[in-house]
Design an enzyme around this catalytic site. Structure first.
Site, PDB file in Angstrom:
ATOM      1  N   GLY A   1       0.151   6.138   7.877  1.00 22.66           N
ATOM      2  CA  GLY A   1      -0.458   6.550   9.141  1.00 22.66           C
ATOM      3  C   GLY A   1       0.442   6.297  10.332  1.00 22.66           C
ATOM      4  O   GLY A   1       1.283   5.407  10.313  1.00 22.66           O
TER       5      GLY A   1
ATOM      6  N   ASN B   1       1.006  -0.215   3.004  1.00 27.01           N
ATOM      7  CA  ASN B   1       0.792  -0.617   1.622  1.00 27.01           C
ATOM      8  C   ASN B   1       1.318   0.366   0.582  1.00 27.01           C
ATOM      9  O   ASN B   1       2.001  -0.033  -0.368  1.00 27.01           O
ATOM     10  CB  ASN B   1      -0.701  -0.854   1.400  1.00 27.01           C
TER      11      ASN B   1
ATOM     12  N   ASP C   1      -3.223  -1.584  10.882  1.00 27.01           N
ATOM     13  CA  ASP C   1      -4.286  -2.374  10.237  1.00 27.01           C
ATOM     14  C   ASP C   1      -3.906  -3.848  10.121  1.00 27.01           C
ATOM     15  O   ASP C   1      -4.761  -4.689   9.899  1.00 27.01           O
ATOM     16  CB  ASP C   1      -4.571  -1.819   8.837  1.00 27.01           C
TER      17      ASP C   1
END
Lengths: 407, 407
Positions: free
Chosen positions: A11, A113, A144
């Site tokens: 993202g 991740n 995040d």
């Protein structure tokens, strides 16, 4: 002389291009590096041989500065996980072939991740195949803030600064009328509530929002929530609530799943409502006053005009350190920020084995959430505070920020 | 010596406190003025005798500067229309009594359409009752930019700068993946599309969004919309659409009314969906790719950290001019911005009879919308451009903007 390859994945964030700048700066300065390539759309661009040369495009400091203030991934991004090489080496063979074609000795993958999973698999494959002239290093990036082993993630500080700044402005906006009202602000984070916690920083200069904060780490009980809201409304006529998009009930199901089971749209489809919409409906029904829900949506990850100076600085530094580490022979690791002191804030960069990082999620420690589960603790504030410090000059033209396009 | 009263009304903006500052500055500097009062929550605060003295609170330039960067109405706001004095003078008698109690000779009301209705009625009442020692002047404020007789409205420029800045950042964010996607950005404006038009400024520096723009002035045809989207998707894989919240069908009904007739939430209530949600569902059904909808929500009216310098300058000036005009004996008028030149941008402030302004809406001229009804023309860009020029230094503390509270 070898070439250096860099790619971006996952993202968007306001800082991922600062890390790209760091990688390129190191590549330009290091005499072991000939050419610097960027792959379009992350690992997908390597698989499809879509590499662009960056040396000339990013030769001068002014251009690098513009790239730093450009949000999202200037090289494009992807959301793709490699298959396991134990099952099929098809993708891996393709990647290595492209590496050989472009004489790539060092590959820096900037991402979250999924990207670290790629670093793990690709470096694992190279090790197994005794390919020891290709070094692969991960550079963290995620708003995040949920990557293991690093104190925090590049990109998070800027998102946190946007969230806290916006929360302080919403506080002014939503308290303006004398009538009772409730405002719900939904903040990104499905599994980790770090960014929602950052909304608490909106109170640092005396603005009152948020009045209640719900992170996705604690189970969400609607009855308790209504009690909290009613108690706050006794104290003041207008309240503002921050909530993680990923709040879940005791069974671990997203609270919005309940709504989706029942609500249908104009076409008879289930409504894809967010957490704030769900709570808005509940509050309007149960409390009955004016209720507004606000999703900070993609703005929280791309508002580079209000980026955190310390985040951009660290993001750039970590890109440079990752490239340096690879050129020095390191592989299969991720660059991590190690906080050595909070007051005053100090950090250093170290490198941690990718196996300890990939495919894991760092959630908010339970003790950083208050016992009632509707706010964060002072430890959380102390942790967050250094990450949003400082403002950067942003170059505007025609009254609008200037962004750099690489292709 | 008389006293000066100021109040704020209607929806928040990033510039309404700059106008308050202008009024106060003039009051502090003028030897005809003794005390400066602010009414809490607009006309409601006058009706209920909730006035606060501002002389000491706003005595130094630093405080005035902080007030200028504080979004929303620092005095509080209301949404209230006075009844007609021909029918009942109850409210008017109460207001005049409070004016007499505080020796108010001049009243500046900062706000939008409803507030100008109050200026009209109250000044009309004073005229009819031969109360000629109370002067009442309106100072415009609305992000909707829909007040008559003024070239544009204070507050609009900052909202437009937020919208264009955010659109340029969303452009970077939403074009990052190789997959087809559609993003719909919903912008405030139920009856006038000025702010939606300002999204076009996001393209000034080469960012591509928005690809399509729909204002609420033209009837919205779903079939034509789908044709437009399909045509754009032929050209590029990712498109971004700006749409006014107030788009209506040929019969003049909000398009969302169609949805509300059919969609129900978890409690069996009709869903209060916005225009973008409605279009999101249509596109997901008809086109089938990834669709995201974004509401710029209250952020577009309260993001003072990215305010337009020219807007804040003009807003402050118009407050000062309104107070000056009242002190000089003017009444029953609104301060207007008269553009005398676009290239280079020049303006002056004049005063227009309130009867020509109150209860009317200035919509976008049809010729400033392109023939296809899916974009704006160069005339619109030329009109908008001067209004978003310049950035202001924003005072941050702890990494978050500082806002001033008056009570």
């Amino acid at each position: 002389m070898k070439n250096l390859l860099v790619a971006q994945s996952g993202g968007p964030s306001a800082a991922i291009n600062a890390t790209l700048v760091g990688v390129v700066e190191k590549g330009l300065a290091d005499q072991n590096i000939d050419k610097i390539y960027g792959a379009k759309n992350g690992i997908m661009g390597i698989l499809t041989d879509k590499l662009i040369e960056l040396n000339d495009k990013l030769a001068d400091p002014e251009t690098l500065q513009l790239l730093c203030q450009t949000p999202s991934s200037a090289l494009g991004s992807c959301r793709m996980k490699l298959s396991h090489w134990e099952e099929s080496t098809f993708e891996y063979d393709k990647i290595i072939k492209v590496f050989r074609k472009y004489n790539i000795g060092y590959f820096i993958y900037i991402g979250g991740n999924d990207s670290m999973d790629t670093v793990k698999k690709l470096s694992g494959f190279c090790e197994r195949m005794h390919i020891d002239d290709i070094k692969i290093i991960g550079a963290p990036k995620t708003i995040d803030n949920d990557l293991m082993e690093t104190d925090h993630c590049p990109g998070f500080g800027s998102a946190a600064k946007y969230v806290s700044t916006t929360m302080s402005e919403i506080s002014c906006d939503c308290n303006v009328y004398a009538q009772p009202s409730i405002t719900i602000v939904e903040i990104m984070g499905r599994d980790a509530g770090w960014l929602t916690a950052a909304s608490a920083l909106g109170r640092l200069n005396g603005d009152t929002a948020p009045d209640l904060i719900y992170l996705c780490e604690r189970p969400f009980f609607v009855d308790q929530f209504l009690d909290d809201v009613r108690a706050k409304m006794e104290e003041k006529h207008s309240i503002i609530i921050a909530v993680s998009e990923g709040i879940k009930n005791e069974e671990g199901d997203y609270v919005t799943d309940t709504l989706k089971d029942r609500a249908v749209d104009a076409f008879g489809h289930k409504i894809l409502a967010g957490a704030s919409r769900y709570l808005e409906e509940i509050l309007r029904f149960e409390i009955g006053c004016k209720v507004r829900s606000i999703e900070l949506n993609v703005m929280q990850r791309c508002a580079s005009h209000v980026a955190s100076a310390s985040d951009i600085y660290e993001s750039r530094l970590i890109g440079s350190a990752a490239a340096d580490y690879a050129i020095s022979g390191g592989t299969g690791k991720m660059a991590c920020i190690k906080r050595t002191s909070t007051k005053p804030y100090r950090f250093e960069i170290d490198f941690v084995d990718i196996d300890q990082i990939a495919n894991q999620v760092k959630t908010v420690p339970d003790e950083w959430i208050n016992p009632a589960g509707n706010d964060v603790t002072q430890e959380m504030i102390d942790y967050l505070l250094p990450l949003i410090q400082g403002e950067l000059p942003c170059t505007y033209k025609n009254g609008v920020p200037v962004h750099l396009r690489l292709y």
